[in-house]
Structure formats: structure tokens, C-alpha cells
Design a protein around this motif. Structure first.
Motif, PDB file in Angstrom:
ATOM      1  N   ARG A  58      10.310  23.426   0.001  1.00 19.74           N
ATOM      2  CA  ARG A  58       9.139  23.882   0.758  1.00 19.74           C
ATOM      3  C   ARG A  58       9.439  23.913   2.271  1.00 19.74           C
TER       4      ARG A  58
ATOM      5  N   ILE B 133       3.207   7.304  22.390  1.00 15.72           N
ATOM      6  CA  ILE B 133       4.042   6.430  23.227  1.00 15.72           C
ATOM      7  C   ILE B 133       3.208   5.671  24.268  1.00 15.72           C
TER       8      ILE B 133
ATOM      9  N   SER C  26       9.455   2.513  22.381  1.00 16.35           N
ATOM     10  CA  SER C  26       8.700   2.621  23.628  1.00 16.35           C
ATOM     11  C   SER C  26       8.265   1.259  24.140  1.00 16.35           C
ATOM     12  N   VAL C  27       7.862   0.386  23.195  1.00 17.52           N
ATOM     13  CA  VAL C  27       7.467  -0.973  23.596  1.00 17.52           C
ATOM     14  C   VAL C  27       8.657  -1.684  24.227  1.00 17.52           C
TER      15      VAL C  27
ATOM     16  N   ARG D   9      -0.647  -3.247  24.888  1.00 15.04           N
ATOM     17  CA  ARG D   9      -0.246  -4.663  24.895  1.00 15.04           C
ATOM     18  C   ARG D   9      -0.627  -5.363  26.209  1.00 15.04           C
TER      19      ARG D   9
ATOM     20  N   LEU E  32      10.024  19.292  -2.011  1.00 11.83           N
ATOM     21  CA  LEU E  32       9.741  19.090  -0.588  1.00 11.83           C
ATOM     22  C   LEU E  32      10.779  19.822   0.261  1.00 11.83           C
TER      23      LEU E  32
ATOM     24  N   LEU F  83       7.033  10.048   8.118  1.00 11.61           N
ATOM     25  CA  LEU F  83       6.304  10.120   9.384  1.00 11.61           C
ATOM     26  C   LEU F  83       5.988   8.725   9.921  1.00 11.61           C
TER      27      LEU F  83
ATOM     28  N   MET G 153       5.250  13.188  -5.394  1.00  7.34           N
ATOM     29  CA  MET G 153       6.297  12.431  -4.678  1.00  7.34           C
ATOM     30  C   MET G 153       6.493  12.967  -3.253  1.00  7.34           C
ATOM     31  N   GLY G 154       6.324  14.332  -3.120  1.00 14.98           N
ATOM     32  CA  GLY G 154       6.536  14.965  -1.802  1.00 14.98           C
ATOM     33  C   GLY G 154       5.627  14.433  -0.734  1.00 14.98           C
ATOM     34  N   LYS G 155       4.322  14.367  -1.065  1.00 18.20           N
ATOM     35  CA  LYS G 155       3.344  13.975  -0.038  1.00 18.20           C
ATOM     36  C   LYS G 155       3.558  12.545   0.459  1.00 18.20           C
TER      37      LYS G 155
ATOM     38  N   VAL H 299       9.474   5.114  17.010  1.00 21.83           N
ATOM     39  CA  VAL H 299       9.187   5.594  18.374  1.00 21.83           C
ATOM     40  C   VAL H 299       8.381   4.554  19.137  1.00 21.83           C
ATOM     41  N   LEU H 300       7.356   4.007  18.466  1.00 22.45           N
ATOM     42  CA  LEU H 300       6.510   2.996  19.120  1.00 22.45           C
ATOM     43  C   LEU H 300       7.314   1.761  19.505  1.00 22.45           C
TER      44      LEU H 300
ATOM     45  N   PHE I 131       9.012   7.111  11.297  1.00 24.59           N
ATOM     46  CA  PHE I 131       9.381   7.743  12.565  1.00 24.59           C
ATOM     47  C   PHE I 131       8.484   7.238  13.715  1.00 24.59           C
ATOM     48  N   ILE I 132       7.147   7.241  13.442  1.00 28.56           N
ATOM     49  CA  ILE I 132       6.198   6.805  14.481  1.00 28.56           C
ATOM     50  C   ILE I 132       6.449   5.340  14.834  1.00 28.56           C
TER      51      ILE I 132
ATOM     52  N   VAL J 181       3.008  15.619  -9.584  1.00 31.24           N
ATOM     53  CA  VAL J 181       3.894  14.734  -8.833  1.00 31.24           C
ATOM     54  C   VAL J 181       5.057  15.572  -8.314  1.00 31.24           C
ATOM     55  N   PRO J 182       4.950  16.053  -7.047  1.00 34.73           N
ATOM     56  CA  PRO J 182       6.009  16.930  -6.554  1.00 34.73           C
ATOM     57  C   PRO J 182       7.332  16.188  -6.475  1.00 34.73           C
ATOM     58  N   LYS J 183       8.352  16.896  -6.758  1.00 32.74           N
ATOM     59  CA  LYS J 183       9.677  16.270  -6.712  1.00 32.74           C
ATOM     60  C   LYS J 183      10.263  16.397  -5.316  1.00 32.74           C
ATOM     61  N   LYS J 184      11.270  15.553  -5.056  1.00 37.16           N
ATOM     62  CA  LYS J 184      11.930  15.547  -3.760  1.00 37.16           C
ATOM     63  C   LYS J 184      12.490  16.938  -3.452  1.00 37.16           C
TER      64      LYS J 184
ATOM     65  N   LEU K 299       6.205  10.907   0.389  1.00 41.64           N
ATOM     66  CA  LEU K 299       7.482  10.854   1.097  1.00 41.64           C
ATOM     67  C   LEU K 299       7.316  11.332   2.547  1.00 41.64           C
ATOM     68  N   VAL K 300       6.569  12.424   2.681  1.00 40.94           N
ATOM     69  CA  VAL K 300       6.312  12.939   4.037  1.00 40.94           C
ATOM     70  C   VAL K 300       5.600  11.871   4.849  1.00 40.94           C
TER      71      VAL K 300
ATOM     72  N   CYS L  55       9.319  -0.221  27.614  1.00 44.45           N
ATOM     73  CA  CYS L  55       8.334  -0.659  28.599  1.00 44.45           C
ATOM     74  C   CYS L  55       8.541  -2.114  28.955  1.00 44.45           C
TER      75      CYS L  55
ATOM     76  N   ALA M 237       1.695   2.133  23.762  1.00 43.60           N
ATOM     77  CA  ALA M 237       2.425   0.878  23.969  1.00 43.60           C
ATOM     78  C   ALA M 237       1.773   0.068  25.086  1.00 43.60           C
TER      79      ALA M 237
ATOM     80  N   ILE N 282       3.390  12.892  20.024  1.00 41.84           N
ATOM     81  CA  ILE N 282       4.122  11.620  20.060  1.00 41.84           C
ATOM     82  C   ILE N 282       4.286  11.148  21.516  1.00 41.84           C
TER      83      ILE N 282
END
Lengths: 316, 496
Positions: A26, A50, B21-22, A56, A23, B10, B1-3, B17-18, B13-14, A17-20, B5-6, B25, A53, A45
Motif C-alpha cells: 500500500r 518537539i 528533544s528532551v 517539563r 502495508l 509512529l 496487522m497493518g494498522k 523524537v521526544l 518514532f514520536i 487482519v492486513p498482512k505486513k 504496525l503503523v 533541551c 519537551a 513533529i
């Protein structure tokens, strides 16, 4: 260091269990890799996520003249009750799947045959000749085959005429159009398709062949018991990746299509091009596109699950 | 915990962004796209000169390679107005126009024709220029038939740029002479000519000729679907037509049945190109230019000269003649090509004066839009005008700038005399043609025109090539299209 620790922990059967802190450490440690990845991330992205979107609009009435109006599932209802769309859907699945299977079989067979060639100059020459059609545009390809298959002075009909057979107008007969479509696709794409299999073949350990020879295996048995299992993972990966594209056929069909063979040649994208884009009904076009994508995704998931069952691993 | 969290970071964030963008638009799309009715200025007021005009044009307008920059500079010199030109690939033009309107990147002026013009006009995307035209002394000189042909409910939302022109029947004159044949004047004589042209007309001892060719049995040109086969269709049309004051589907009229019989018989006798269904226009031209074809119905005017010049490269002694229409039919002049001012244009009166009136002034403007720029596309020596070599291909004379040679719609004393073959074929065409008119407004037609055209092409092709009888084919067509054609005809007949 971290990987080593993780491996040790795994072998000892304990969960890592990696710690904060790890991360952050790393990220700092590999900051240049993250920096290198940043443009790719931004590109993905901006250009892949994007634009999603726009999905819709499948639920909107949308033309160039008025603000988009939400209409729920109406576009999907319209397309799913349209007999022409259903026929186009069936044609898409048939032409694509047969083309996909044929494409894989023929490419694998050619790759195996090329692999057996000892003279490297001759092998290079054959490979080049096989690759060349891939670089010819579909419009030119269609013109070449229209000329070859012409009922008036086409090469094939001249040969048939030599045997006293009446000229055949191949491109307007439904029974001929479909096999010709498959053949043209193979002519154009087989060479290109062999590349990945040739790469996979070169990765098979030669000792396995030596062992097979010692066990008394001939050429065919070596192929069956060593070569094919050796490239099976590649075959599955290529199959699953290609399956994602089966709903996308357009250009190859469009250039060979004519009013006489629409029953067998109208596919979703050609139909959508005619009734959606040219008539600027963007909502309907988006619905068709979304429908295509969902079907492709379902096919890929099914194939991946099947791969996991058969082989114990998939690619997703 | 790291994975995890990433992953979570992410995902968030996505998602942001979505969502953004919606929202972006939505905001953009929900901006009012409805047309703004531009206020017309008082007729007495001199319209303000626009600083620039954003123009969207297809490949019929002078291209960069052919000297567009010099054209724009000359236009600026003559009018004081900058032309900002957007010229997408010719075959993608209407897709790009639609996208420009959908994304609100709307030009001031655009080339627009036929069905697209009707669709844009009824959706309020085009400026109604009827009053400006009525009050313009310059535009009164434009032939009334051209203005009438592009009116929608009596209003002008676009203005013709040149005569519509249309296909005329070209025959191999040398084959006619070699076989002692006269130019046919009736369908019976026309068939006799085709029979001779199918049977070694060049007397080379080989059966290697095609009597008649065309790019398909049904054209893609709305309102003139029969134009490449007019000698066979004669009084029939596969399109919607007005008969006895009422709109009907031409496919189901008795004249169509007779036309199908004519085409079917001619095809079975080998008088029509066996590959007609898969022919493209370029294929037909290639066959004709190679000296294989006897009769080809193609565009009048410049194409007369082009076809003969190319043909002579393959067969030195060959010549062609553009024949008057046979007794049973008339050639079809398509609805003229038009340009329109969009309803988003800030200064339509100024654009009308400095662009439209200038183009049709019958003087320097018409000369610029027809032949381009002096010193670049033509030269004047001792008062004599002469075309300069083309910038793209110096072996050929410079091409038109926009308006075709001989197709100007205002009285214009053209100082550059066209090739006599161009004027002669246009003269024959004008004396033997009728102008097509636009179909009335119908949302049902706009939505289903592609489906109906496909059904018509499929039906006619299968009947003529013998895969269906006439009765079977027409019955299937009626069954497949009746529900929608009834709605369309109802709209058409209700239109003013």
C-alpha cells in the motif's frame, strides 16, 4: 481494491487482519500521497511535538540567570494555594463558558435568520456587515467601546442623559463590566461564527422541508424539526472544538481590564502575564500553562463523552 | 496487522523524537548559565578594540526607518567597530531580553532600567563596571547624581545614558490669561485654577472641558508611581519609601491618607478627569491635544514642544506653560535610563572604551548618539548646524538618534540648539525635582512586585472613585499584602 475487499469481509462478518506485505504494498502504491503528507508530518513533529519537551519546566525553578533546578510539584502547589489564582480560575471558567454558550446561541440564531433571507444582494450585504468587526483588532475594539461608553461624552450616556439618567461609568463597575464584555464579544465574533452554520444549513436536503410542508409544518416547526436536527452535528463539533479554547482567553479581557474590575476580570492568562512572564518566572508560567491545557483536555473529553451518550457519536 | 504496525511505528518514532528533544533541551539548559566574572585587564594596558559589539536596544534607540543603518555605518567609520543591533518591538522589549538570557543568546550590551537592572545585577548577569568608571577621566565628567542614582550596593552594573527626566505640570497658558489667573504656587491656588478650568475656561458657553487629566492614579514606572499625579500626592508615595533611615510601605503612612483625601475630594468636585482610571497615556495626550484639558502632568523637554504644536492644530491661539512645582511638592526625576555590559561579553574593557566612553565623550560621539549622522539627520552650512527632515516623516525634523535633546549628562556644547520650549521646561524641571533612587535588592520584591502594584492600583482607584472609604480601603490593602510586604521590608532593611 483493498477497501472493496475489506467491505466485503465486513459484510460477511469476518475480521480483516492486513498482512505486513499489504502495508508495504500500500505504501508503494500510494507513495505520492505519503510524499505529499511528509512535509505536514515533519512540520507537526517539529512545531507541535518537539516544543512539548518544554512542559517539563513546569517542574523546575527556571529563570533567565541559572540552570533550571528540579523542584517537583512546587510550582503547582504555589499556584493552587494562591487565592488570586483561584479567583482567576473561577473568572476564566465563568467568562469563557458563558461567552461560549452565548456565542453559539447568537451565531445559530443569526445563521437561521440569514438563511431565511431571499434577496441574495441584501443577504451578502448583511453578512459582510456582520463579518467586518471580526477583522478589527482587540485594541481598536476596546478603544471604540471606551468612546461609546464614556461617562463624559459617550454616545450611550448621551442617550441616557436625554432621559434624565445620570451618566454611568460603565467600564469601572463590576455589575456592568461582565455583560459589556459578553456584548462586545458577540458584536465582534457573531458574524464570523455564522459562517460554519450557514455552510451546514446549505447542506440540508430541501426535500425534507417539502415533506415537512406537506405534513403541515409552519416555518417554526420546520426550523425545529428539520433545520436544527440537520445542523446538530455541526453544533456539537463547534462546541467541542471551542471548549478546547475556553481556558485561553487573554486579549479580549486584557484590553478591557482596569484596576476597578479586577475581581471579575482577572483571568488565568492575564494573571499569568503579570506575575509569570513579566517577572520572568518561566517555571511557574509553564505550570500555569500546563494546568490550563489539562483542564481544557478534561473539558473536551467530558463534552465528547456526553456527545457520544446523547447522539451516539463524538468527534474524538 | 497493518494498522497496529503503523500505529506502533509512529509511536516509537514520536517517542524517540521526544526523548531526543528532551535530551537536547536538557543538555542545553544544563549548560552553566551562571555568570562568568570577567577578568579585568590591567589599568595601564590599552584595551583591545572589539571587532563588533552585539547590542540589544528598545524603541528609544534609532530605528531602521529613522536611519539606523546610516548610524551604524557612521559609528564604524568613527570607531572601527561594527554594531550588530537587535531591536525587538518596544512594548515587548523586556520579555525578549529575558528570553535572550534564558536561551543563552546574550548580547554584549543592552538597554536596561530600574527593577530589571537590579534583578539582573544581583543574579550576576551584568558586568561590574565600577572600576572602569572610576579610572576613566571621561566618565568623571558625568554628573555624580546620575551615577549615584543607578548604584546597587555602591557598585555600577550599568551606566546612565541620559538624565532620567520626569513629568512636569503643563497648564493652558491661554486659559490662565483669559481668566486673569496667575501660575499657582501652592496647592490652594492650584485647586482654584482647577475649579476655573472645570467651569468653561475657554468661555465658549459650554461645560466641555476637563480640568486635570492623567493616565491612571498610579503610574507603572517603578520608584515614581506618583509621577503623573505629583501635585496631589505631594509628600506621599504609594511605593516603598525610606523614612527616618528605615524602609516602610508608603501606602500605610499618614501622608498617604492625606493624599487620598485630596484626590478623593478633587475627583468628587469634578476637578479630575472622570475617566482617569481607564485613561492610557495616549488617551490623555489626545484629550489635551484636542484642547479639552487644562492641566496635564507629562514629560518635561521635547514633550513640551510636541504637546503645544499638536494643541495649536486644534486651537490656533492656544499655548501652554510648564510651571514650577507647587510649594508642597517636588517633581520626580526617574532613575536614569542605563545601558549595561553583560557578564558574558568577551571584552568588557574594549566595549567600555569604544562604546560607553565614546557615547559620553562630550564631542563627536555624544553628537552622533544625540543627533545622528551629518547629511542624513542634520546638515552643516557655514559652520551652522541644522536638522534635516525626518526620514520617516519629511514634514517633521529628524528625531534624536538615542540621547534626548538637552538630556546629555556630560558637559556638551550642543551645536544644534533645541527649541526654547524644550530647554525652558527642562530648566524648570531640573530646578524643581529630586532624583529617585533604586529600591534595594530583595528576591521577595522581585517575585511579588506585580501583585503589590495591582493591589495598590486597585485600592487607590476604589478609594478615590468613592467605592470604598479610605479606612476600609487601606485596611483591606494591609490585610491582603501584609504577609509579603513584611518580608520585603525585612529584606530592604537588611540590605547594605
Amino acid at each position: 481494491m483493498f477497501a472493496k475487499t475489506q467491505r466485503n469481509n465486513l459484510t460477511q462478518g469476518t475480521a480483516v487482519v492486513p498482512k505486513k506485505k499489504d502495508l508495504v504494498r500500500r505504501i508503494i502504491q500510494y507513495k505520492y500521497f505519503y510524499l505529499m503528507f511528509l512535509p505536514v508530518f515533519i512540520f507537526t513533529i517539529v512545531f507541535n511535538y518537539i516544543p512539548m519537551a518544554g512542559i517539563r519546566f513546569a517542574f523546575y525553578k527556571y529563570n533567565p540567570f541559572a540552570p533550571p533546578k528540579f523542584i517537583g510539584w512546587e510550582n503547582f502547589k504555589t499556584l493552587l494555594v494562591n487565592p488570586k489564582f483561584i479567583a482567576a480560575f473561577k473568572n476564566t471558567i465563568t467568562l469563557s463558558i458563558v461567552n461560549l454558550v452565548l456565542g453559539m446561541l447568537v451565531s445559530i440564531i443569526f445563521a437561521l435568520l440569514l438563511n431565511e433571507l431571499y434577496n441574495k444582494y441584501f443577504k451578502s450585504f448583511v453578512q459582510t456587515v456582520l463579518y467586518l468587526p471580526h477583522f478589527i483588532s482587540w485594541v481598536v475594539t476596546a478603544s471604540i467601546f471606551y468612546l461609546i461608553l464614556s461617562p463624559t461624552d459617550g454616545f450611550i450616556n448621551q442617550i441616557l442623559g436625554f432621559f434624565g439618567i445620570e451618566p454611568i461609568y460603565f467600564m469601572i463597575e463590576e455589575k456592568w463590566w461582565t455583560p459589556i464584555y459578553y456584548f462586545i464579544n458577540r458584536w465582534k465574533e457573531t458574524g464570523w461564527g455564522t459562517i460554519i452554520y450557514l455552510a451546514a444549513l446549505s447542506g440540508i436536503n430541501p426535500e425534507l422541508y417539502e415533506a415537512a410542508v406537506i405534513d403541515g409544518a409552519g416555518r417554526l416547526k420546520q426550523t425545529w424539526y428539520v433545520t436544527i436536527p440537520g445542523i446538530m452535528s455541526t453544533i456539537l463539533v463547534v462546541f467541542i472544538l471551542n471548549l478546547a479554547k475556553v481556558m485561553n482567553i487573554f486579549e479580549s479581557v486584557f484590553v478591557l481590564q482596569n484596576p476597578m474590575v479586577l475581581n471579575v476580570s482577572e483571568v488565568i492568562r492575564t494573571y499569568n502575564y503579570k506575575v509569570g512572564l513579566l517577572q520572568s518566572d518561566y517555571g511557574y508560567s509553564t505550570a500555569v500553562g500546563l494546568f490550563n491545557s489539562v483542564i481544557s483536555m478534561v473539558l473536551v473529553i467530558i463534552a465528547d463523552k456526553a456527545s457520544q451518550k446523547i447522539k451516539g457519536s463524538g468527534i474524538l | 496487522m497493518g494498522k497496529p504496525l503503523v500505529k506502533r511505528t509512529l509511536s516509537i518514532f514520536i517517542a524517540i523524537v521526544l526523548a531526543l528533544s528532551v535530551a537536547a533541551c536538557t543538555k542545553k539548559a544544563e549548560q552553566p548559565a551562571a555568570p562568568e566574572k570577567s577578568e579585568k585587564s590591567e589599568a595601564s594596558k590599552e584595551p583591545e578594540k572589539p571587532a563588533s559589539i552585539k547590542l540589544m536596544v528598545d524603541g528609544t534607540f534609532i530605528t531602521k526607518e529613522a536611519g539606523q543603518d546610516q548610524f551604524v555605518a557612521e559609528y564604524k567609520k568613527m570607531t572601527g567597530v561594527d554594531l550588530i543591533i537587535n531591536q525587538p518591538a518596544h512594548n515587548q522589549y523586556y520579555e525578549k531580553v529575558n528570553l535572550a538570557f534564558a536561551s543563552q543568546d546574550i548580547p554584549d550590551v543592552l538597554i536596561i532600567s530600574g527593577t530589571t537592572m537590579v534583578n539582573y545585577a544581583i543574579n550576576g548577569a551584568l558586568y561590574d563596571m565600577t572600576d572602569l568608571v572610576d579610572k576613566s577621566p571621561i566618565m568623571q565628567k558625568v554628573g555624580q547624581k546620575y551615577k549615584d542614582a543607578v548604584k546597587i550596593n555602591g557598585r555600577l552594573y550599568a551606566f546612565p545614558t541620559q538624565a532620567g527626566n520626569g513629568p512636569i505640570t503643563y497648564m493652558r497658558k491661554d486659559w490662565l490669561e483669559k481668566n486673569n489667573l496667575k501660575v499657582p504656587t501652592t496647592y490652594a491656588e492650584y485647586l482654584e485654577v482647577l475649579k476655573v478650568f472645570a467651569n468653561d475656561p475657554d468661555q465658549n458657553g459650554k461645560q466641555d472641558t476637563i480640568a486635570f487629566t492623567a493616565p491612571g492614579l498610579v503610574s507603572d514606572d517603578p520608584t515614581t508611581l506618583q509621577n503623573y499625579m505629583v501635585d496631589f500626592y505631594q509628600d506621599a508615595s504609594p511605593d516603598f519609601i525610606k523614612k527616618d533611615g528605615k524602609w516602610v510601605d508608603g501606602m500605610l503612612e499618614p501622608e498617604m491618607k492625606a493624599a487620598l483625601e485630596r484626590m478623593r475630594e478633587a475627583y468628587s468636585l469634578g476637578l479630575i478627569d472622570k475617566e482617569i482610571v481607564t485613561n492610557k497615556t495616549s488617551t490623555c495626550r489626545d484629550k489635551f491635544n484636542a484642547g479639552k484639558v487644562g492641566v496635564f502632568t507629562y514629560w518635561a523637554g521635547t514633550w513640551n514642544m510636541n504637546l503645544e504644536n499638536e494643541l495649536k492644530k486644534a486651537v490656533r491661539d492656544a499655548s501652554i506653560v510648564a510651571i514650577p512645582a507647587i510649594k508642597e511638592t517636588k517633581y520626580l526625576e526617574r532613575v536614569p535610563a542605563t545601558m549595561a555590559i553583560t557578564s558574558k561579553a568577551a571584552n568588557p574593557e574594549g566595549i567600555f572604551k569604544y562604546f560607553f566612553e565614546f557615547m559620553h565623550d562630550g564631542d563627536k560621539g555624544t553628537l552622533l548618539f544625540s543627533h545622528g549622522v551629518e547629511g542624513v539627520h542634520y546638515k552643516v552650512t557655514d559652520g551652522k548646524y541644522e536638522k534635516l527632515p525626518s526620514l520617516q516623516d519629511p514634514k517633521k525634523p529628524a528625531n534624536k538618534a538615542f540621547i534626548d535633546n538637552g538630556l546629555q549628562i556630560v558637559p556638551f556644547n550642543d551645536p544644534i540648539t533645541p527649541d526654547p520650549r524644550i530647554t525652558e521646561s527642562l530648566k524648570v524641571f531640573n530646578a524643581n525635582s529630586i532624583v529617585s533612587t533604586l529600591l534595594p535588592v530583595s528576591e521577595n520584591y522581585t517575585k511579588n512586585s506585580a501583585d503589590i502594584l495591582t493591589a495598590r492600583k486597585e485600592t487607590i482607584s476604589k478609594i478615590v472613585l468613592g467605592q470604598m472609604t479610605i479606612e476600609e480601603g487601606l485596611a483591606k490593602y494591609e490585610k491582603d499584602t501584609k504577609a509579603i510586604t513584611d518580608l520585603i521590608l525585612k529584606d530592604f532593611n537588611a540590605a547594605k
